[in-house]
Scaffold this motif. Structure first.
Motif, PDB file in Angstrom:
ATOM      1  N   GLN A   1       0.872  -1.167   0.000  1.00  0.00           N
ATOM      2  CA  GLN A   1       0.000   0.000   0.000  1.00  0.00           C
ATOM      3  C   GLN A   1       0.918   1.228   0.000  1.00  0.00           C
ATOM      4  OE1 GLN A   1      -2.407   0.212   3.532  1.00  0.00           O
ATOM      5  NE2 GLN A   1      -3.155   2.230   2.897  1.00  0.00           N
ATOM      6  N   VAL A   2       0.530   2.277  -0.722  1.00  0.00           N
ATOM      7  CA  VAL A   2       1.378   3.468  -0.781  1.00  0.00           C
ATOM      8  C   VAL A   2       0.542   4.709  -0.472  1.00  0.00           C
ATOM      9  CG1 VAL A   2       2.918   4.872  -2.209  1.00  0.00           C
ATOM     10  CG2 VAL A   2       2.809   2.403  -2.577  1.00  0.00           C
ATOM     11  N   THR A   3       1.046   5.549   0.414  1.00  0.00           N
ATOM     12  CA  THR A   3       0.436   6.864   0.629  1.00  0.00           C
ATOM     13  C   THR A   3       1.398   7.895   0.076  1.00  0.00           C
ATOM     14  OG1 THR A   3      -0.714   6.139   2.606  1.00  0.00           O
ATOM     15  CG2 THR A   3      -0.395   8.520   2.356  1.00  0.00           C
ATOM     16  N   GLU A   4       0.929   8.694  -0.885  1.00  0.00           N
ATOM     17  CA  GLU A   4       1.791   9.681  -1.528  1.00  0.00           C
ATOM     18  C   GLU A   4       1.224  11.086  -1.332  1.00  0.00           C
ATOM     19  OE1 GLU A   4       1.925   9.520  -5.795  1.00  0.00           O
ATOM     20  OE2 GLU A   4       3.409  11.116  -5.913  1.00  0.00           O
ATOM     21  N   ILE A   5       2.103  11.965  -0.841  1.00  0.00           N
ATOM     22  CA  ILE A   5       1.740  13.371  -0.667  1.00  0.00           C
ATOM     23  C   ILE A   5       2.569  14.184  -1.651  1.00  0.00           C
ATOM     24  CG2 ILE A   5       1.717  15.330   0.947  1.00  0.00           C
ATOM     25  CD1 ILE A   5      -0.079  13.032   1.852  1.00  0.00           C
ATOM     26  N   MET A   6       1.932  15.035  -2.425  1.00  0.00           N
ATOM     27  CA  MET A   6       2.676  15.927  -3.318  1.00  0.00           C
ATOM     28  C   MET A   6       2.260  17.365  -3.054  1.00  0.00           C
ATOM     29  SD  MET A   6       2.732  16.316  -7.421  1.00  0.00           S
ATOM     30  CE  MET A   6       3.956  15.231  -8.107  1.00  0.00           C
ATOM     31  N   ASN A   7       3.273  18.202  -2.775  1.00  0.00           N
ATOM     32  CA  ASN A   7       2.944  19.597  -2.440  1.00  0.00           C
ATOM     33  C   ASN A   7       2.757  20.446  -3.695  1.00  0.00           C
ATOM     34  OD1 ASN A   7       5.821  19.297  -2.903  1.00  0.00           O
ATOM     35  ND2 ASN A   7       5.925  21.468  -2.437  1.00  0.00           N
ATOM     36  N   ILE A   8       2.017  21.512  -3.529  1.00  0.00           N
ATOM     37  CA  ILE A   8       1.856  22.509  -4.583  1.00  0.00           C
ATOM     38  C   ILE A   8       2.514  23.794  -4.074  1.00  0.00           C
ATOM     39  CG2 ILE A   8       0.190  23.860  -5.937  1.00  0.00           C
ATOM     40  CD1 ILE A   8      -0.186  20.974  -6.594  1.00  0.00           C
TER      41      ILE A   8
ATOM     42  N   ASP B   1      -2.322  11.005  -3.057  1.00  0.00           N
ATOM     43  CA  ASP B   1      -3.418  10.936  -2.094  1.00  0.00           C
ATOM     44  C   ASP B   1      -3.839  12.314  -1.632  1.00  0.00           C
ATOM     45  OD1 ASP B   1      -3.764   7.921  -1.427  1.00  0.00           O
ATOM     46  OD2 ASP B   1      -1.627   8.303  -1.634  1.00  0.00           O
ATOM     47  N   ARG B   2      -2.898  13.244  -1.702  1.00  0.00           N
ATOM     48  CA  ARG B   2      -3.201  14.577  -1.218  1.00  0.00           C
ATOM     49  C   ARG B   2      -2.246  15.578  -1.833  1.00  0.00           C
ATOM     50  NH1 ARG B   2      -5.545  14.774   4.469  1.00  0.00           N
ATOM     51  NH2 ARG B   2      -6.376  16.871   4.431  1.00  0.00           N
ATOM     52  N   TYR B   3      -2.747  16.783  -2.094  1.00  0.00           N
ATOM     53  CA  TYR B   3      -1.918  17.849  -2.671  1.00  0.00           C
ATOM     54  C   TYR B   3      -1.962  19.096  -1.787  1.00  0.00           C
ATOM     55  CZ  TYR B   3      -2.061  15.175  -7.052  1.00  0.00           C
ATOM     56  OH  TYR B   3      -1.944  14.203  -8.012  1.00  0.00           O
ATOM     57  N   PRO B   4      -1.246  19.101  -0.670  1.00  0.00           N
ATOM     58  CA  PRO B   4      -1.283  20.299   0.172  1.00  0.00           C
ATOM     59  C   PRO B   4      -0.642  21.499  -0.521  1.00  0.00           C
ATOM     60  CG  PRO B   4       0.374  18.748   0.957  1.00  0.00           C
ATOM     61  CD  PRO B   4      -0.370  18.052  -0.136  1.00  0.00           C
ATOM     62  N   LYS B   5      -1.258  22.665  -0.310  1.00  0.00           N
ATOM     63  CA  LYS B   5      -0.735  23.892  -0.911  1.00  0.00           C
ATOM     64  C   LYS B   5       0.056  24.683   0.122  1.00  0.00           C
ATOM     65  CE  LYS B   5      -4.677  24.451  -3.952  1.00  0.00           C
ATOM     66  NZ  LYS B   5      -5.936  25.181  -4.145  1.00  0.00           N
ATOM     67  N   ALA B   6       1.139  25.280  -0.321  1.00  0.00           N
ATOM     68  CA  ALA B   6       1.972  26.071   0.591  1.00  0.00           C
ATOM     69  C   ALA B   6       1.157  27.178   1.251  1.00  0.00           C
ATOM     70  CB  ALA B   6       3.162  26.658  -0.166  1.00  0.00           C
ATOM     71  N   THR B   7       0.325  27.868   0.477  1.00  0.00           N
ATOM     72  CA  THR B   7      -0.410  29.006   1.037  1.00  0.00           C
ATOM     73  C   THR B   7      -1.407  28.579   2.121  1.00  0.00           C
ATOM     74  OG1 THR B   7      -1.934  28.827  -0.824  1.00  0.00           O
ATOM     75  CG2 THR B   7      -0.258  30.559  -0.951  1.00  0.00           C
ATOM     76  N   GLU B   8      -1.773  27.298   2.146  1.00  0.00           N
ATOM     77  CA  GLU B   8      -2.708  26.836   3.173  1.00  0.00           C
ATOM     78  C   GLU B   8      -1.980  26.270   4.393  1.00  0.00           C
ATOM     79  OE1 GLU B   8      -5.390  24.268   1.024  1.00  0.00           O
ATOM     80  OE2 GLU B   8      -6.218  25.968  -0.096  1.00  0.00           O
ATOM     81  N   HIS B   9      -0.647  26.382   4.410  1.00  0.00           N
ATOM     82  CA  HIS B   9       0.127  25.831   5.539  1.00  0.00           C
ATOM     83  C   HIS B   9       1.131  26.836   6.088  1.00  0.00           C
ATOM     84  CE1 HIS B   9      -1.641  22.389   3.537  1.00  0.00           C
ATOM     85  NE2 HIS B   9      -1.529  21.745   4.682  1.00  0.00           N
TER      86      HIS B   9
ATOM     87  N   ALA C   1     -12.675   2.829  -2.631  1.00  0.00           N
ATOM     88  CA  ALA C   1     -12.026   2.783  -1.310  1.00  0.00           C
ATOM     89  C   ALA C   1     -12.064   4.161  -0.659  1.00  0.00           C
ATOM     90  CB  ALA C   1     -10.582   2.302  -1.458  1.00  0.00           C
ATOM     91  N   ALA C   2     -11.817   5.203  -1.460  1.00  0.00           N
ATOM     92  CA  ALA C   2     -11.829   6.566  -0.915  1.00  0.00           C
ATOM     93  C   ALA C   2     -13.226   6.921  -0.420  1.00  0.00           C
ATOM     94  CB  ALA C   2     -11.364   7.550  -1.983  1.00  0.00           C
ATOM     95  N   ARG C   3     -14.243   6.536  -1.184  1.00  0.00           N
ATOM     96  CA  ARG C   3     -15.623   6.838  -0.787  1.00  0.00           C
ATOM     97  C   ARG C   3     -16.008   6.090   0.489  1.00  0.00           C
ATOM     98  NH1 ARG C   3     -19.408   9.064  -4.133  1.00  0.00           N
ATOM     99  NH2 ARG C   3     -20.991   7.513  -3.648  1.00  0.00           N
TER     100      ARG C   3
ATOM    101  N   ARG D   1     -11.301  13.805  -6.932  1.00  0.00           N
ATOM    102  CA  ARG D   1     -10.144  13.955  -7.817  1.00  0.00           C
ATOM    103  C   ARG D   1     -10.072  12.783  -8.802  1.00  0.00           C
ATOM    104  NH1 ARG D   1      -6.940  15.513  -3.799  1.00  0.00           N
ATOM    105  NH2 ARG D   1      -6.177  13.404  -3.524  1.00  0.00           N
ATOM    106  N   ILE D   2     -10.357  11.580  -8.313  1.00  0.00           N
ATOM    107  CA  ILE D   2     -10.302  10.415  -9.201  1.00  0.00           C
ATOM    108  C   ILE D   2     -11.432  10.497 -10.230  1.00  0.00           C
ATOM    109  CG2 ILE D   2     -10.452   7.904  -9.303  1.00  0.00           C
ATOM    110  CD1 ILE D   2      -9.155   7.866  -6.489  1.00  0.00           C
ATOM    111  N   ARG D   3     -12.588  10.984  -9.787  1.00  0.00           N
ATOM    112  CA  ARG D   3     -13.693  11.164 -10.734  1.00  0.00           C
ATOM    113  C   ARG D   3     -13.255  12.105 -11.862  1.00  0.00           C
ATOM    114  NH1 ARG D   3     -17.883  14.433  -8.228  1.00  0.00           N
ATOM    115  NH2 ARG D   3     -16.445  16.019  -8.969  1.00  0.00           N
ATOM    116  N   ASP D   4     -12.570  13.190 -11.492  1.00  0.00           N
ATOM    117  CA  ASP D   4     -12.086  14.133 -12.499  1.00  0.00           C
ATOM    118  C   ASP D   4     -11.062  13.488 -13.427  1.00  0.00           C
ATOM    119  OD1 ASP D   4     -12.154  17.081 -10.323  1.00  0.00           O
ATOM    120  OD2 ASP D   4     -13.743  15.966 -11.327  1.00  0.00           O
ATOM    121  N   ALA D   5     -10.195  12.648 -12.834  1.00  0.00           N
ATOM    122  CA  ALA D   5      -9.169  11.970 -13.642  1.00  0.00           C
ATOM    123  C   ALA D   5      -9.848  11.033 -14.642  1.00  0.00           C
ATOM    124  CB  ALA D   5      -8.213  11.196 -12.740  1.00  0.00           C
TER     125      ALA D   5
END
Ligand SMILES: [Zn+2]
Length: 463
Positions: free
Chosen positions: A59-66, A119-127, A426-428, A438-442
């Protein structure tokens, strides 16, 4: 799975801190311009690592920042100009509009290249608060100091391990920084900003204990990686140009704050060049995904092209090589349509091929070897067609080339689409609606209609 760790400079086994679950942080896009193929090659590597680990059953949890603030041209100068601010002035948009425009663009590019959503795209301006908190901890622990202007610098001499990732130790750096214009209030030329006082005319600024200002770029990744993955996580990835100063500084910040190692394995993607030249805005040879499309190429073929170079090596992009890769991917889809599915179980000769393919992946993602194995399989006289079909359909989970496209023109979802549907369900189930959306959009971007039913997500081609 074995991967090359840039920190130890060795190929190492991936041993997740939590059994069967790998946590990964990926340095994401700066959203004030379009991502070029060089940036996207790095993002494809993160995706490849994830796919390969999942293919092995992990299983992989991946976080990518914006990065939507704080990515400056010159970290050390008081007058440093934020590239976001420059883009804003060029295009006459607000910072939020610039960020939104280029974030949407990079998601579209990622989808076109078969890069699955993180799994998540945190934004700098929100942190910003998390970054302020971390900066305050570093001041408390004696790793950072405030200067008269209200900027806060990291005191590199206070961190013993500085230089362990890049080899840029303080001794080496004293030489290199001699000519750089720096804030005279810094104790060491290599000290870098955690927080910058807002100069005149600065639009993106926030209140802080040290006055109005904005965060440095590096603190963003320390703050967000530890917020979402904790004080210990398995893998941190980025392009090779991020090794120094970005990742070196991140290690100093994160380890300085928590007092121990945070990341187990650092992985860096090699540079992309074009016909021998560095790809950069200044040389005018930036290639975007839409340039591939304009020339009639399937963007997914860029994956096949990338697979032919080891991910850590510099890769040279030529349009001829792109054309050959595109032809090959289309040929593979065509061959699969001729073979047709039907194998229920792999026989001995197919199993041997499967073992070789998996071993290549496990060996530090030896994709050039995987390419040779695919080619050998296609021309093999020993493996039955239905077995070849079954193997390629299974390997496509990692390759992501939509290899069943022609075979299922009838229409059946591809392995990739099925995987996304499973992920979405699984997310739902976990009430993670941001991911599910996000997956629906993809899926939507793949030309599919997405329906929510009692049995879960259903998809079909949009008319
Ligand atoms: Zn980063």
């Amino acid at each position: 799975m074995r991967l090359f760790n840039s920190l130890t400079r060795r190929v190492e086994d991936v041993v997740p801190l939590e059994a069967e679950h790998v946590t990964m942080y990926a340095c994401g896009p700066t959203v004030y311009r379009y991502a070029h193929l060089g940036n996207l090659r790095s993002f494809m590597l993160y995706d490849l690592i994830r796919r390969a680990l999942q293919f092995e059953g992990l299983q992989v949890t991946e976080i990518m920042n914006i990065t939507d603030v704080g990515h400056m041209t010159d970290e050390s100068s008081v007058e440093a100009v934020d590239k976001m601010q420059l883009a804003m002035e060029d295009e006459g948009l607000t910072p939020a509009e610039i960020a939104e425009k280029y974030t949407a663009a990079v998601f579209d590019d990622a989808t076109a290249l078969g890069i699955r959503p993180a799994d998540r795209y945190p934004k700098a301006t929100e942190h910003i608060q998390e970054m302020i908190d971390l900066t305050a901890i570093l001041i408390d622990k004696g790793h950072a100091y405030v200067v008269d202007s209200g900027s806060v610098y990291y005191d590199v001499a206070s961190f013993e391990g500085y230089g362990k990732l890049s080899g840029n130790t303080l001794e080496n750096l004293r030489e290199g920084h001699r000519d750089l214009e720096t804030d005279p209030q810094k104790r060491h030329p290599a000290d870098f900003a955690l927080w910058k006082a807002a100069g005149p005319g600065r639009l993106m600024k926030w209140p802080s204990p040290w006055g109005e200002g904005f965060p440095g770029w590096h603190i963003e990744c320390s703050a967000m990686s530890m917020k979402y993955l904790g004080e210990r996580f398995d893998i941190h990835t980025g392009g090779t140009d991020l090794r120094f100063p970005h990742h070196e500084d991140e290690i100093a910040q994160s380890e300085g704050a928590v007092g121990h190692e945070v990341v187990s394995i650092w992985i860096h993607a090699g540079h992309l060049r074009q016909s021998g030249q560095k790809i950069a805005k200044s040389t005018g040879n930036v290639i975007l995904v839409r340039d591939l499309v304009e020339r009639g190429f399937d963007p997914l073929s860029f994956r096949w092209l990338c697979f032919q170079t080891q991910y850590r090596s510099e890769m040279d992009f030529t349009w001829d090589a792109m054309a050959t890769a595109d032809q090959r991917v289309k040929q593979l889809r065509h061959r699969m349509a001729e073979w047709k599915p039907g194998a229920s179980e792999l026989d001995a000769s197919a199993t041997a091929f499967d073992a070789r393919f998996r071993e290549a992946l496990a060996d530090d993602l030896a994709m050039p070897t995987a390419v040779v194995i695919v080619n050998e399989l296609v021309s093999s006289k020993e493996v039955l067609d239905a077995q070849k079909y079954a193997l390629l359909a299974s390997w496509d989970f990692v390759l992501g080339l939509d290899l069943e496209r022609d075979a299922t023109a009838g229409w059946e979802p591809t392995a990739e689409m099925r995987a996304l549907v499973t992920e979405r369900d699984a997310a739902r189930a976990a009430k993670d609606f941001a991911t599910s959306d996000r997956i629906r959009d993809a899926l939507g971007a793949m030309g599919l209609e997405v329906m929510d039913t009692a049995e879960g997500t259903k998809i079909r081609p949009r008319d």
